[in-house]
Design an enzyme around this catalytic site. Sequence first.
Site, PDB file in Angstrom:
ATOM      1  N   ASP A  52       0.885  -1.156   0.000  1.00 18.80           N
ATOM      2  CA  ASP A  52       0.000   0.000   0.000  1.00 18.80           C
ATOM      3  C   ASP A  52       0.925   1.208   0.000  1.00 18.80           C
ATOM      4  O   ASP A  52       1.662   1.441   0.960  1.00 18.80           O
ATOM      5  CB  ASP A  52      -0.885  -0.010   1.245  1.00 18.80           C
ATOM      6  CG  ASP A  52      -1.847   1.177   1.313  1.00 18.80           C
ATOM      7  OD1 ASP A  52      -1.548   2.224   0.691  1.00 18.80           O
ATOM      8  OD2 ASP A  52      -2.865   1.075   2.003  1.00 18.80           O
ATOM      9  N   SER A 130      -2.439  10.549 -16.607  1.00 18.24           N
ATOM     10  CA  SER A 130      -3.753  10.410 -17.229  1.00 18.24           C
ATOM     11  C   SER A 130      -3.928  11.569 -18.194  1.00 18.24           C
ATOM     12  O   SER A 130      -3.269  12.614 -18.060  1.00 18.24           O
ATOM     13  CB  SER A 130      -4.851  10.458 -16.155  1.00 18.24           C
ATOM     14  OG  SER A 130      -6.124  10.635 -16.727  1.00 18.24           O
ATOM     15  N   TYR A 143      -9.110  14.367  -8.759  1.00 18.40           N
ATOM     16  CA  TYR A 143      -8.343  13.415  -9.572  1.00 18.40           C
ATOM     17  C   TYR A 143      -7.395  14.145 -10.521  1.00 18.40           C
ATOM     18  O   TYR A 143      -6.196  13.858 -10.566  1.00 18.40           O
ATOM     19  CB  TYR A 143      -9.309  12.528 -10.356  1.00 18.40           C
ATOM     20  CG  TYR A 143      -8.640  11.497 -11.226  1.00 18.40           C
ATOM     21  CD1 TYR A 143      -8.189  10.296 -10.694  1.00 18.40           C
ATOM     22  CD2 TYR A 143      -8.444  11.726 -12.588  1.00 18.40           C
ATOM     23  CE1 TYR A 143      -7.574   9.347 -11.491  1.00 18.40           C
ATOM     24  CE2 TYR A 143      -7.833  10.784 -13.397  1.00 18.40           C
ATOM     25  CZ  TYR A 143      -7.405   9.592 -12.845  1.00 18.40           C
ATOM     26  OH  TYR A 143      -6.774   8.662 -13.655  1.00 18.40           O
TER      27      TYR A 143
END
Length: 282
Positions: A52, A130, A143
């Site tokens: 994680d 992205s 985001y």
Amino acid sequence: MAQQLIVVTGASTGMGASAARELARRGFHVLAGVRRDPDAFRAPGIEPVLLDITEPGQVAALAARVADDPRELHAVVNNAGIQVNAPVEALPMAEWRRVFEVNLFGHIAVTQALLPALLRSRGRVVNISSVGGKAAMPTYGAYAGAKFALEAVSDSLRREVEPLGVRVVVVEPGGVRTEMAARGVATANRLATGMTPEQDARYGRLVQAINSLMSSGTESGLTADAAARVIAKAVMARKPRTRYTIGRDAALITRLTRVLPDRALDRVIAAGVRRHYPAATA
């Protein structure tokens, strides 16, 4: 390559899992980061590691695992991420912090931990950003904010470490057929239930439109395996570009952001969203 390591974070599903398989197929030993033991998958050349990226102890354990291995670390692929969509006004601050912890600070933590090994091997950092790191859609404030920041951190890091032999590459996917979009829609719907009546009146139909747009973009997008081949190119190219896009939509949008003024880009985005608005109710 059999004597070289690659770390891929967020390798439980989607692009991360496909990238791990693709890089293992090409001869690397892949340390595939997964958040839970049940998510671990094993295949020739793939070694799952519990990771994680927001847990300092697990990041330190990964660095120790790499340091103890006689093989060189060729690359770290910072792929882990979550998608959380809500209007800026309506997204709780705890969610803002969670998005940045996973989509930005976790990548920085992993990069910091592995940079000594990458400097020794003259390896590379591959950051999965992205198309949202170039154009921020409505409800994508958190985001896209983290992805814009990752793009900036990548530029800064590249200018710091490329003179020392470490390459830094950004990969910018558009629509890719993975589970991430479905989880994003579910999260957006959950967050929408927490909006006040006034916020719902302002943004409710917008949230529905973005969910529809997200789903349609994913359905028409590339497969995770096709995306993995682009990631492998970023990892293996002798002289990699600083940025790679995945999919025609990402290539088009990144070009538009370079040539259109803000207001024109606003109109293009608004027109794309408008087609997905639900019919108004009486």
